[in-house]
Design an enzyme around this catalytic site. Structure first.
Site, PDB file in Angstrom:
ATOM      1  N   GLY A  33       0.776  -0.998  -0.120  1.00 46.14           N
ATOM      2  CA  GLY A  33      -0.137  -0.086   0.081  1.00 46.14           C
ATOM      3  C   GLY A  33       0.717   1.378   0.070  1.00 46.14           C
ATOM      4  N   SER A  34       0.102   2.455  -0.180  1.00 46.68           N
ATOM      5  CA  SER A  34       0.961   3.618  -0.386  1.00 46.68           C
ATOM      6  C   SER A  34       1.414   3.971   1.006  1.00 46.68           C
ATOM      7  CB  SER A  34      -0.136   4.712  -0.789  1.00 46.68           C
ATOM      8  OG  SER A  34      -1.406   4.837  -0.010  1.00 46.68           O
ATOM      9  N   GLY A 101      -7.351  -3.554   1.214  1.00 47.50           N
ATOM     10  CA  GLY A 101      -7.626  -2.698  -0.055  1.00 47.50           C
ATOM     11  C   GLY A 101      -6.671  -2.790  -1.423  1.00 47.50           C
ATOM     12  N   GLU A 108      -0.275 -10.638   3.590  1.00 47.77           N
ATOM     13  CA  GLU A 108      -0.106  -9.728   4.787  1.00 47.77           C
ATOM     14  C   GLU A 108      -0.299 -10.509   6.002  1.00 47.77           C
ATOM     15  OE1 GLU A 108      -0.909  -5.507   2.652  1.00 47.77           O
ATOM     16  OE2 GLU A 108      -2.663  -6.628   3.330  1.00 47.77           O
ATOM     17  N   LYS A 126      -8.074   7.012   8.626  1.00 47.89           N
ATOM     18  CA  LYS A 126      -8.146   5.421   8.786  1.00 47.89           C
ATOM     19  C   LYS A 126      -8.903   5.087  10.168  1.00 47.89           C
ATOM     20  CE  LYS A 126      -6.225   4.586   4.840  1.00 47.89           C
ATOM     21  NZ  LYS A 126      -4.908   4.049   4.692  1.00 47.89           N
TER      22      LYS A 126
END
Ligand code: 5RP
Length: 229
Positions: A33-34, A101, A108, A126
């Protein structure tokens, strides 16, 4: 990469805060993820400065980022232990998470739960009082209809995740499909997690209950660290 809320500056602060925790000679789980990408980038800079670490990626994407960053990599099979895992989340309530997401939650969960210490990196968008984000459920392709019916029986509303710039569904790194399952407010995450795990055809779901040790929330001006007691 998918788009998510929150500023890149807040994500950068969270990711870099977690990357600063990595000790020499350790094995690090590299999330997807980012926000986790900032941790990977910063860890790569520390490797270039001489830090001796090994990374275990959680997805094709995190592997690519870590390779580009110059972090030596191993698979889960190759390592005896994971000292620290750093990963993002789609929603955090207390220390419970919804992840997936990026459709990477199966690997993970393997890496993050294997870690001695699991540090979650997020921006303030979040955080929630109660989990309510749709729960990604990775399913065997042949079972997606059966699992969708079972999710409806449990009070959820499943939606097959569609790909962008490709006709048809998202296909995970493991060759499976993802149902995003909206349960509204999730007041008993551990119970729902057990229910979803028990459905035939489910490979893994994105509820992470009792796994996170620390939450690093990046803000516009700093980082708030929450440690599990
Ligand atoms: C991928 C994940 C990500 O960690 C989660 O979607 C958060 O991503 P981002 O930091 O880009 O908001 O669970 O499967």
């Amino acid at each position: 990469m998918k788009t998510t809320g929150g500023s890149d500056e807040a994500k950068r602060r969270a990711g870099e805060s977690a990357a600063a925790l990595v000790e020499p000679g350790t094995t690090v789980g590299l999330g997807t993820g980012s926000t986790a990408a900032h941790a990977i980038r910063r860890l790569g800079e520390r490797v270039a400065e001489g830090l001796d670490v090994v990374g275990v990626p959680t997805s094709f994407d995190s592997r690519q980022r870590a390779r580009e960053a110059g972090i030596p990599l191993r698979t889960l099979d190759d390592v005896d232990r994971i000292d620290l895992a750093i990963d993002g989340a789609d929603q955090v309530a207390d220390f419970e998470l919804v992840k997936g997401g990026g459709a990477a939650h199966a690997r993970e969960k393997l890496v993050d739960t294997a870690a001695e210490r699991f540090v979650v990196v997020v921006d303030p968008s979040k955080r929630a009082d109660v989990l309510s984000h749709p729960v990604p459920v990775e399913v065997l392709p042949v079972a997606h209809g059966l699992v969708a019916d079972a999710v409806r029986d449990e009070g959820g509303e499943p939606s097959l995740r569609r790909a962008e710039r490709k006709d048809g569904p998202v296909v995970t790194d493991n060759g499976n499909l993802v149902l995003d399952c909206d349960f509204g407010d999730i007041t008993a995450p551990a119970t729902l997690a057990r229910t979803l795990s028990g459905l035939p055809g489910v490979v893994e779901h994105g509820l992470f209950v009792g796994t996170a040790d620390e939450i690093h929330v990046g803000t516009e001006s700093g980082v708030r660290v929450h440690e599990r007691e």
